[in-house]
Design an enzyme around this catalytic site. Structure first.
Site, PDB file in Angstrom:
ATOM      1  N   GLU A  58       0.819  -1.226   0.000  1.00  0.00           N
ATOM      2  CA  GLU A  58       0.000   0.000   0.000  1.00  0.00           C
ATOM      3  C   GLU A  58       0.842   1.261   0.000  1.00  0.00           C
ATOM      4  OE1 GLU A  58      -0.524  -2.495   2.151  1.00  0.00           O
ATOM      5  OE2 GLU A  58      -2.422  -3.321   1.406  1.00  0.00           O
ATOM      6  N   GLN A  80      -8.440  -2.031   0.705  1.00  0.00           N
ATOM      7  CA  GLN A  80      -9.301  -3.133   1.143  1.00  0.00           C
ATOM      8  C   GLN A  80      -9.822  -2.991   2.564  1.00  0.00           C
ATOM      9  OE1 GLN A  80      -7.433  -6.951   0.465  1.00  0.00           O
ATOM     10  NE2 GLN A  80      -8.268  -7.054  -1.608  1.00  0.00           N
ATOM     11  N   HIS A 128     -10.174  -4.178  11.552  1.00  0.00           N
ATOM     12  CA  HIS A 128     -10.901  -3.974  10.294  1.00  0.00           C
ATOM     13  C   HIS A 128     -12.091  -3.039  10.452  1.00  0.00           C
ATOM     14  CE1 HIS A 128      -8.685  -7.431   8.696  1.00  0.00           C
ATOM     15  NE2 HIS A 128      -9.215  -7.223   7.520  1.00  0.00           N
TER      16      HIS A 128
END
Ligand code: TPP
Ligand code: MG
Lengths: 320, 325
Positions: A58, A80, A128
């Protein structure tokens, strides 16, 4: 009348911009297959040179987009996981964002960063489930958090056309939303709020997927309190004139914000209202707790997220 | 100033210009005209000049915190560069960037960068744009031995090799990352790291501009032919401090004999041996005259108006709220 889903709206925006402008390209992990739905079908249509799968690097591909933008391209990056925006804070906040000023206006960095599924995805636990739009707003990077499919379309298009780096948060809690679309989809100007429901007693500022909670709360309270649901759509630059207008009508303010409480967007909205807008009662906010980490177990995850019940009581409390 | 860097005298002349620039800048740091200090490039001039001598005018570079040499070697105007260091409106960046961010995009200088290793992916992105546009432009990214330990640089080497990007990784190995000797900071070797990504790598004498130019020329040719990136490790040495703050805080991390030994390999002396005394004198006089004029230009230039402090923040012209009231 067509029902437009949020994910489809983002996909349409990407397709339209890839078609319109040769310099637009998409970079990210698993974008060829379209794993996050945003890029479904795009690689087949535009080729792997314009919809490009990247290795899991990234930091490198975020600044690679900056370098490409310095040379005339308009890259769109798909991330993501929302927490990847912590990983690339250096590349966005310290590089892309600073280039125009540091070079004395020699360059623009038209890169768009899209985060499909920001905030809690329920059951994805600590790493997440972040929603770091306040961090990007704080740094001064243009930051949008659309709540509705038509705004998701229109703000992604505007982000891609913007000459400044822009982060687009597509909240997990909004990705399932469908909207009746009666008119053509059009670009939505950055920095312009939208009032979803007019009211006269309380202005409820809600961000992203929480707009839907605010609308539900306003429905629940109908007859008791008249709630104006104010969706900033862009969290930076925030539409302060529209908020001031709304408070002229209502004089009361509640903010629902999926940020941690300290130094989050809600604090900024309250402070700005207190400094110079019409308030006839102390304002309130519903946020994640200070410094929170979302725990895994579903009940715990939900306990940390701003909830509709808390919003309803906050609205009642400012009416007292 | 001529941008051509072909003859031995031109190579020498550009190195002399950089040396003269740095010496002038050091005096302006002492006098307080340049605030914040600088990372002097003295001793490493052959790397910037040798590499840029292999580039065409429309090729691109990214630079580092120790970037004056790169920017001048690629052709930036020393007067506007000095004005930038002095924070004046006539500076390359209108006084908004300073020593560590000097850029002249029109000359292919995508900027010095103050974060170690951070420019490498930006260079790769420029190379990617060049590849897509089939422009034939090649991009050089300069970084130090310390940069080899930044993950993003390693990620970038992988991407560049996979995608055959026309980018050249130039590692200026001056033996130290601030005070840390490379022997305590680098496992394996620089070139082996590049080779691990399938990038051909070579170590060259970083004090010899001609050697560097030949190695760089081969890398440029390879990149233009579409064969992908190359890696050059240039063994060099900085004769002065890491940063001018060392003029105030005395640090001892390099043996004096080591500094003396490297000073015997001064890249200007090495290159001077390849030209006539007359050419040398002319180049020295020209550099001195250019810098005298640059100094005068810089110090006579206006300071920016504080009311304009956040000009250029957004390319779109957007303005945020002020910090007062
Ligand atoms: C990522 C990062 N960490 C730390 C610093 C502070 N710093 C500035 S220069 C430097 C040393 C860099 O060494 P090297 O890459 O060998 O370049 P040199 O200074 O020797 O030219 C450090 C640690 C920085 N600028 N960026
Ligand atoms: Mg070093």
């Amino acid at each position: 009348m067509a029902k437009l889903s949020y994910a489809k709206a983002l996909n349409r925006a990407l397709r339209d911009e890839l078609t319109r402008d040769e310099s637009v390209c998409v970079l990210g992990e698993d974008v060829g297959a379209g794993m996050a739905q945003l890029t479904l079908g795009l690689q087949a249509q535009f080729g792997p040179g314009r919809v490009m799968d990247t290795p899991i690097s990234e930091q490198a591909f975020t600044s690679l987009a900056t370098g490409a933008a310095l040379c005339g391209m308009r890259p769109v990056i798909e991330f993501q996981i929302p927490s990847l925006l912590f990983l690339v804070l250096e590349q966005i906040a310290n590089q892309a964002h600073k280039f125009p000023l540091m070079t004395g206006g020699q360059v623009a960095v038209p890169v768009t960063y899209v985060v499909p599924g920001s905030g809690s995805r329920e059951g994805w636990a600590g790493q997440h489930s972040d929603h770091p739009y306040s961090i990007y707003a704080h740094v001064g990077v243009t930051t949008v958090v659309p709540a509705m499919p038509s705004d998701a379309y229109g703000l992604l298009v505007s982000a891609i056309r913007s000459d400044d780096p822009t982060v687009v948060f597509a909240p997990a809690g909004a990705m399932g939303v469908r909207e009746d679309v009666t008119r053509d989809l059009v670009p939505v100007p950055i920095g312009r709020a939208r009032i979803h429901r007019a009211g006269t007693d309380v202005t409820c500022v809600a961000v992203g997927h929480l707009v839907h909670e605010a609308l539900a709360a306003a429905g629940e309270l109908a007859g008791e309190v008249s709630v104006e649901v104010f969706d900033p759509r862009t969290v930076y630059p925030f539409d302060w004139p529209a908020l001031a207008d709304s408070l002229e009508r209502t004089g009361r303010l509640v903010v629902m914000d999926d940020s941690n409480r300290s130094c989050g967007l809600a604090g900024e909205v309250l402070a700005s209202a207190a400094e110079g807008m019409r308030l006839i009662a102390p304002p309130a906010r519903v946020t994640r707790p200070d410094g929170s980490v979302l725990p895994f177990a579903l009940g715990l995850d939900r306990a940390v997220q701003p909830a509709r019940a808390a919003l309803v009581s906050a609205i009642r409390s400012v009416m007292k | 100033m001529t941008r051509s860097l072909n003859t031995p005298a031109e190579l020498y002349g550009r190195m002399r210009l950089i040396r003269e620039f740095e010496e002038t800048a050091l005096r302006l740091v002492k006098s307080g005209d340049i605030v914040g200090g600088i990372h002097p490039y003295i001793g490493e001039e052959a790397v910037a000049v040798g590499v840029c001598a292999a580039l065409a005018d429309d090729d691109l570079i990214t630079s580092t915190h120790r970037g004056h040499g790169h920017v001048l070697a690629k052709g930036a105007d020393p007067a506007r560069m000095l004005a930038e260091l002095a924070g004046r409106t006539t500076g390359l960046n209108a006084g908004r960037g300073g020593s560590m961010h000097a850029a002249d995009v029109g000359l292919g200088i995508l900027g010095a960068n103050a974060i170690v290793g951070a420019a490498a992916p930006i260079a790769a992105g420029a190379a990617w744009a060049s590849q897509r546009a089939r422009s034939g432009r090649v991009v050089v990214t300069f970084f130090g031995d310390g940069g080899l330990n930044q993950g993003v640089l390693l990620e970038t080497m992988n991407l560049a090799s996979l995608w055959k990007l026309p980018v050249i990784f130039v590692c200026e190995n001056n033996g130290y990352a601030t005070t840390m000797p490379i022997s305590t900071g680098l496992a394996g070797s620089a070139v082996a790291r590049a080779q691990g990504f399938g990038i051909p790598g070579e170590t060259v004498d970083g004090m010899d501009a001609v050697d560097i130019r030949s190695a760089a020329a081969a890398a440029v040719e390879r990149a233009r032919a579409g064969a992908g990136p190359s890696f050059l490790e240039c063994l060099t040495y900085r004769f002065g401090p890491h940063h001018t703050m060392e003029q105030r805080i005395r640090l001892s991390y390099r043996p004096a004999e080591e500094v003396e030994r490297w000073r015997l390999r001064d890249p200007l002396v090495i290159q001077a041996a390849r030209i006539t005394p007359q050419e040398r004198e002319e180049a020295d006089a020209r550099a001195a005259a250019i810098l005298a004029a640059a100094r005068e230009f810089a110090l006579a230039s206006p300071h920016p108006d504080p009311a304009d402090a956040l000009d250029y923040l957004y390319a779109s012209g957007m303005r945020g709220r002020g910090g007062e009231g």
